[in-house]
Design a protein around this motif. Structure first.
Motif, PDB file in Angstrom:
ATOM      1  N   ASP A 137       0.818   0.689  -5.373  1.00 49.03           N
ATOM      2  CA  ASP A 137       0.693   1.934  -4.622  1.00 49.03           C
ATOM      3  C   ASP A 137       1.918   2.180  -3.748  1.00 49.03           C
ATOM      4  O   ASP A 137       2.288   3.330  -3.483  1.00 49.03           O
ATOM      5  CB  ASP A 137      -0.554   1.894  -3.733  1.00 49.03           C
ATOM      6  CG  ASP A 137      -1.832   2.191  -4.509  1.00 49.03           C
ATOM      7  OD1 ASP A 137      -1.754   2.423  -5.720  1.00 49.03           O
ATOM      8  OD2 ASP A 137      -2.912   2.186  -3.884  1.00 49.03           O
ATOM      9  N   GLY A 167       0.783  -1.233   0.000  1.00 49.12           N
ATOM     10  CA  GLY A 167       0.000   0.000   0.000  1.00 49.12           C
ATOM     11  C   GLY A 167       0.809   1.272   0.000  1.00 49.12           C
ATOM     12  O   GLY A 167       2.033   1.258   0.062  1.00 49.12           O
ATOM     13  N   VAL A 168       0.086   2.388  -0.094  1.00 49.28           N
ATOM     14  CA  VAL A 168       0.710   3.682  -0.379  1.00 49.28           C
ATOM     15  C   VAL A 168       1.691   4.118   0.707  1.00 49.28           C
ATOM     16  O   VAL A 168       2.688   4.762   0.418  1.00 49.28           O
ATOM     17  CB  VAL A 168      -0.386   4.742  -0.606  1.00 49.28           C
ATOM     18  CG1 VAL A 168      -1.170   5.010   0.652  1.00 49.28           C
ATOM     19  CG2 VAL A 168       0.197   6.017  -1.177  1.00 49.28           C
ATOM     20  N   ALA A 218      -0.814  -0.701 -11.123  1.00 52.90           N
ATOM     21  CA  ALA A 218      -0.446  -1.683 -10.095  1.00 52.90           C
ATOM     22  C   ALA A 218      -0.241  -3.058 -10.727  1.00 52.90           C
ATOM     23  O   ALA A 218       0.755  -3.743 -10.449  1.00 52.90           O
ATOM     24  CB  ALA A 218      -1.538  -1.743  -9.031  1.00 52.90           C
ATOM     25  N   VAL A 259      -4.342   7.469  -1.425  1.00 51.19           N
ATOM     26  CA  VAL A 259      -4.008   7.156  -2.818  1.00 51.19           C
ATOM     27  C   VAL A 259      -2.860   8.050  -3.272  1.00 51.19           C
ATOM     28  O   VAL A 259      -2.748   9.202  -2.841  1.00 51.19           O
ATOM     29  CB  VAL A 259      -5.221   7.378  -3.759  1.00 51.19           C
ATOM     30  CG1 VAL A 259      -6.320   6.383  -3.447  1.00 51.19           C
ATOM     31  CG2 VAL A 259      -5.751   8.802  -3.635  1.00 51.19           C
ATOM     32  N   PRO A 260      -1.958   7.536  -4.145  1.00 51.05           N
ATOM     33  CA  PRO A 260      -0.891   8.388  -4.690  1.00 51.05           C
ATOM     34  C   PRO A 260      -1.509   9.520  -5.516  1.00 51.05           C
ATOM     35  O   PRO A 260      -2.455   9.305  -6.257  1.00 51.05           O
ATOM     36  CB  PRO A 260      -0.089   7.426  -5.577  1.00 51.05           C
ATOM     37  CG  PRO A 260      -0.499   6.042  -5.172  1.00 51.05           C
ATOM     38  CD  PRO A 260      -1.905   6.163  -4.674  1.00 51.05           C
ATOM     39  N   VAL A 262      -0.028  12.491  -1.337  1.00 50.98           N
ATOM     40  CA  VAL A 262      -1.160  11.553  -1.331  1.00 50.98           C
ATOM     41  C   VAL A 262      -2.476  12.313  -1.218  1.00 50.98           C
ATOM     42  O   VAL A 262      -2.528  13.481  -0.838  1.00 50.98           O
ATOM     43  CB  VAL A 262      -1.053  10.551  -0.152  1.00 50.98           C
ATOM     44  CG1 VAL A 262       0.180   9.685  -0.306  1.00 50.98           C
ATOM     45  CG2 VAL A 262      -1.048  11.285   1.185  1.00 50.98           C
ATOM     46  N   GLY A 316      -4.770   3.845 -11.401  1.00 54.79           N
ATOM     47  CA  GLY A 316      -4.006   3.257 -10.305  1.00 54.79           C
ATOM     48  C   GLY A 316      -3.950   1.749 -10.415  1.00 54.79           C
ATOM     49  O   GLY A 316      -2.873   1.160 -10.431  1.00 54.79           O
ATOM     50  N   GLN A 341       4.125   4.256  -5.349  1.00 57.49           N
ATOM     51  CA  GLN A 341       3.496   5.548  -5.717  1.00 57.49           C
ATOM     52  C   GLN A 341       3.128   5.610  -7.196  1.00 57.49           C
ATOM     53  O   GLN A 341       3.142   6.691  -7.801  1.00 57.49           O
ATOM     54  CB  GLN A 341       4.412   6.722  -5.344  1.00 57.49           C
ATOM     55  CG  GLN A 341       4.819   6.771  -3.894  1.00 57.49           C
ATOM     56  CD  GLN A 341       3.647   7.027  -2.962  1.00 57.49           C
ATOM     57  OE1 GLN A 341       2.880   7.946  -3.181  1.00 57.49           O
ATOM     58  NE2 GLN A 341       3.499   6.199  -1.939  1.00 57.49           N
ATOM     59  N   GLY A 356       0.689   6.073  -9.829  1.00 60.20           N
ATOM     60  CA  GLY A 356      -0.665   6.577  -9.995  1.00 60.20           C
ATOM     61  C   GLY A 356      -0.650   7.782 -10.929  1.00 60.20           C
ATOM     62  O   GLY A 356       0.342   8.504 -11.015  1.00 60.20           O
TER      63      GLY A 356
END
Length: 424
Positions: A302, A161-162, A320, A280-281, A181, A316, A305, A307
């Motif tokens: 994420d 995750g971010v 990913a 979220v990025p 973010v 996103g 980063q 995105g």
């Protein structure tokens, strides 16, 4: 090889982690895919759209067995000013033909399916497993710790995750900065398909993606709405620093967005079945850390980063999946340093070149008037053009110029146009 030793351990069963695990397991690698939640997708909140090409890259035709929702054939942009709104609607049936360009998705079902695909390909999947730390020997990451248990692997892939704690523990980069973010809040609202079709002008398989600008009280951010099968995904994304300075709670602004007449009419009679928030990025290419690997470890999704947010297009999940595939392809190249091979695959699969193409786009969001004054200007100008009250209207050009002056100065207009030009 012992039971607690693997070729690859993937931490995080989102689209990036499951794509990586799937691509490795089908090639015979001994893969462990770990998920902190009770099930894959249990703690995810999604913007709700997946660009289909990413699944096609992973395996042609894979999208046909994925639990996708509606294929997006209408793109809408909503400019909000209080109760007023102007909505631009672009429709193209070609977006839904052949391999559709994109689909709305519900992350809970998508992530659960994706993890099961990895498991079906031969990966070991375990949920409810929080990775507490990394094992490092002689400068190389050689495994992870889960509680008191140690698990070893040739490569550890961080897809957590971010705000990736594993990448931070590995010393690859510090904690994520607030400016990099957005805080996303999303609600899933159930409605019958017949109601959704009538309100959005689509068939059962067709869907709509809408972004909204001007609904965040001047804060950098915006709203989104996606049509699913039997539900809508409605949400809003904020810059957390500006939201904190604004003084109002995020949920209050989100409630105002839901009550905006143009939105309220679309969700009327619906039943809320899911609500959540997620980081979220937000700043695209310039948010990617300089180091995404070290010996024995790669960072994807994420966590890296990856995105893109142009204000009109939010990407996103596709990035990913592509990053997970890039990591898998790098690992499968036996005898080459995994880190440089991973970066080469990110280039080969066009992820980094695409992000570079949008590298400066985030500069547009530095134009603060995009989030208040310009939506107001558009609504006031169109309000004048459509207004009929039986009185003699003022000269059109004079009135429109006065609308502009009420919202921005010509100096500001010129400065914003120049900044926008430089950003694209």
């Amino acid at each position: 090889m012992s039971d607690d030793s693997f070729d690859v351990i993937v931490a995080g069963a989102g689209p990036a982690g499951s794509a990586c695990a799937y691509a490795l397991a089908r090639e015979g690698k001994n893969v462990l895919l770990l998920e902190r939640g009770d099930s894959a997708g249990a703690k995810n909140v999604s913007g709700g759209r997946l660009y289909t090409y990413a699944l096609e890259l992973l395996e042609p035709g894979m999208y046909l067995r994925a639990p996708l929702q509606r294929r997006i054939v209408r793109e809408q942009v909503m400019l909000v000013e209080g109760r007023r709104a102007t909505t631009l609607d672009a429709a193209d049936p070609a977006w839904g033909e052949g391999v559709p360009q994109s689909h709305s998705v519900v992350r809970a079902s998508l992530d659960e399916w994706f993890a099961s695909e990895a498991e079906g390909a031969g990966a070991v999947f375990a949920s409810g497993m929080r990775v507490d730390g990394l094992i490092e020997e002689n400068g190389r990451i050689v495994g992870i710790r889960v509680g008191e248990d140690e698990m070893r692997a040739g490569v550890v892939v961080a897809a957590d995750g971010v705000n990736s704690l594993l990448a931070q523990q590995a010393g690859l980069f510090p904690d994520v900065e607030a400016r990099a973010v957005g805080v996303g809040v999303k609600e899933t609202i159930e409605l019958p398909d017949s109601v959704i079709n009538a309100r959005f002008g689509v068939s059962n398989e067709e869907g709509v993606a809408r972004v909204a600008i001007g609904c965040t009280e001047g804060i950098s951010g915006g709203g989104f709405l996606y049509t699913n099968k039997g539900s809508l995904s409605l949400g809003i994304v904020f810059n957390p620093e500006q939201a904190a300075a604004n003084g109002r709670q995020i949920q209050e602004i989100f409630q105002d967005f839901k009550e905006q007449p143009g939105i309220a009419a679309l969700i009327d009679g619906g039943t809320s079945v899911e609500y959540g928030a997620h980081l979220v990025p937000e700043i695209g290419y310039h948010g990617i850390p300089k180091r995404l690997h070290r010996e024995g470890m790669l960072v994807i999704g994420d966590a890296a980063q990856f995105g893109i947010n142009t204000g009109l297009v939010i990407r996103g999940m596709d990035l990913a999946i592509v990053s997970g595939l890039a990591a898998a392809r790098a690992i499968l190249k036996e005898g080459t340093p995994t880190g440089p091979a991973y970066m080469a695959e990110l280039e080969e699969l066009a992820l980094l070149p695409t992000m570079r193409a949008y590298a400066e786009f985030h500069g547009i969001f530095g134009i603060s008037r995009i989030f208040r004054e310009y939506p107001a200007l558009a609504n006031q100008a169109l309000g004048f053009l459509f207004n009929v009250d039986g009185k003699v209207p003022p000269p059109m050009l004079k009135k429109l110029l006065s609308v502009v002056k009420e919202n921005v100065t010509f100096r500001q207009l010129a400065a914003d146009a120049w900044k926008g030009y430089r950003s694209v």
